[in-house]
Structures are given as C-alpha cells and as structure tokens.
Design a protein around this motif. Structure first.
Motif, PDB file in Angstrom:
ATOM      1  N   THR A   1      24.283  22.815   0.074  1.00  0.00           N
ATOM      2  CA  THR A   1      23.615  22.261   1.258  1.00  0.00           C
ATOM      3  C   THR A   1      22.230  22.868   1.438  1.00  0.00           C
ATOM      4  OG1 THR A   1      25.759  21.926   2.359  1.00  0.00           O
ATOM      5  CG2 THR A   1      23.785  21.921   3.748  1.00  0.00           C
ATOM      6  N   VAL A   2      22.139  24.179   1.235  1.00  0.00           N
ATOM      7  CA  VAL A   2      20.848  24.858   1.335  1.00  0.00           C
ATOM      8  C   VAL A   2      19.875  24.305   0.301  1.00  0.00           C
ATOM      9  CG1 VAL A   2      19.655  27.074   1.026  1.00  0.00           C
ATOM     10  CG2 VAL A   2      21.786  26.971   2.338  1.00  0.00           C
ATOM     11  N   ILE A   3      20.366  24.062  -0.910  1.00  0.00           N
ATOM     12  CA  ILE A   3      19.520  23.506  -1.972  1.00  0.00           C
ATOM     13  C   ILE A   3      19.018  22.124  -1.580  1.00  0.00           C
ATOM     14  CG2 ILE A   3      19.533  22.616  -4.337  1.00  0.00           C
ATOM     15  CD1 ILE A   3      21.463  24.887  -5.040  1.00  0.00           C
ATOM     16  N   LEU A   4      19.914  21.289  -1.054  1.00  0.00           N
ATOM     17  CA  LEU A   4      19.527  19.946  -0.640  1.00  0.00           C
ATOM     18  C   LEU A   4      18.467  19.980   0.460  1.00  0.00           C
ATOM     19  CD1 LEU A   4      22.818  17.835  -0.565  1.00  0.00           C
ATOM     20  CD2 LEU A   4      20.789  17.431  -1.962  1.00  0.00           C
ATOM     21  N   ILE A   5      18.672  20.826   1.451  1.00  0.00           N
ATOM     22  CA  ILE A   5      17.718  20.927   2.555  1.00  0.00           C
ATOM     23  C   ILE A   5      16.374  21.448   2.056  1.00  0.00           C
ATOM     24  CG2 ILE A   5      17.200  22.112   4.720  1.00  0.00           C
ATOM     25  CD1 ILE A   5      20.202  22.074   5.326  1.00  0.00           C
TER      26      ILE A   5
END
Length: 211
Positions: A154-158
C-alpha cells in the motif's frame, strides 16, 4: 509497522526512471503543453495518471501477473497500442509537414478538444501500452520478497501515485511556460517530426513484438 527503506527506495527509484524517461505519454504531454497550453496538458496528464493508477492496482492485486500468462491477451493489447501509436505518428507527421500559416488556419477552424476528450486520450494511451503494465509488475516485485506485507504494498502504491502526479503534471506545467512555448513555436516542425518518429518506432515495435 516498520518498512524496509532500502526496498522502498529501490522501488521508487525504478518507478521514477521508468515514468520520467521520454516516451509516448511524456512526449504527447509535452506537445500538448507547448501547443495548446497548460490546462489541456494537465487534462491529458490526468488521463495518463489514471491509466497508471489502474495498472498499479492491477499489479498490486496480482491480476496483472495472471495476465502475463495469457499470450493472446498481451498480444491484443500490443496490437491496440501499436495501432494507436501509429495513428498519433501520422497526425504528428502531418503537422510537421504543414506550414505555420496553414496550421494556424486549421487550428482556428477546428473545434478545440474538451478537457474530458483530452483526458480520455491520455487514459487510452496508457491503457493500451503493455509496457506500462509490465513496468508496474517490475516495480511492484523489485526488491520485494514473498513475505512482503499488504501495508508495504500500500505504501508503494501511494508513493508511486504521488510520484506519478508529480512527474506527469510536472511535464505539463514546465512545458507550458512562456520560454518553452516560444521555443516550440520556433522549432515546431522539428519537434513534431521527432514526435512522429518516437510514436512510429514505438508503434512498430509493439506491432512486431510477440510474447
């Protein structure tokens, strides 16, 4: 929850290199920004960003990894993308061969594209680009092990979403400035010729590529 900063930096660096490198989407945003202005370029960039978000979500959920196993699905995507890029190459070639006076008359007579139309063009360009799909697969898997948590993904996507907005909107803003517009007007036909070459080569490579 703690994150592996080294892995995150690898992923973000790979995404920046891929997204910021000159390619059909960036070249198209640059051309619209210098020719039509900032707002149309931002509309086009918004479509490209939406396409990027779509492929990112696909990669994150693992659907894109499944798609890579279906040869015909990727072949169809490559054909669609190749044809669309060749269409853009023809348009850019015609513009490069058109005199400034004639082009001015044509632009004055032609209806201007709406923001939504430009948005759809940017979205279509990115959705029919299999490199965007494969690029996201590489980005999401680079440096990530099988035990990577959902939170890290999720952090990577954001993070990549923020970088995507920064990069594509940055192209639209920078290349719509007065110095860039003046430079474009002086070298319009050369720029359109380069644009046609980039689109043409990219389109032919997609049409000839087979998985």
């Amino acid at each position: 929850m703690s994150f592996d900063l080294h892995h995150l930096l690898l992923v973000f660096a790979a995404y920046v290199v891929g997204a910021a490198s000159p390619g059909p989407s960036n070249m198209r945003i640059m051309g619209v920004a210098m020719h039509q202005g900032r707002r149309p370029a931002l509309s086009l960039a918004a479509g490209v960003i939406s396409g990027s978000f779509f492929w990112g979500s696909m990669a994150a959920t693992g659907i894109s990894a499944v798609l890579t196993e279906y040869v015909h699905a990727l072949d169809i995507l490559k054909i669609l993308g190749g044809v669309y890029l060749l269409f853009l190459a023809i348009k850019a070639s015609r513009s490069a061969l058109t005199s400034d006076e004639k082009l001015t008359k044509e632009l004055t007579a032609a209806p201007s594209a709406s923001s939504f139309t430009l948005y759809k063009r940017g979205l279509l360009m990115h959705l029919t680009n299999p490199k965007a799909l494969l690029g996201w697969i590489a980005t999401m898997t680079l440096g990530l092990g099988p035990e990577t948590s959902t939170t890290t993904v999720t952090v990577i996507l954001i993070g990549c979403a923020i970088l995507s907005v920064t990069i594509f909107c940055g192209y639209a803003i920078v290349f719509s400035t007065a110095p860039m517009i003046r430079a474009y007007r002086r070298a319009r036909r050369w720029f359109e010729a380069i644009l046609a070459l980039v689109f043409g080569i990219s389109g032919i490579k997609l049409l000839l590529a087979r998985t």
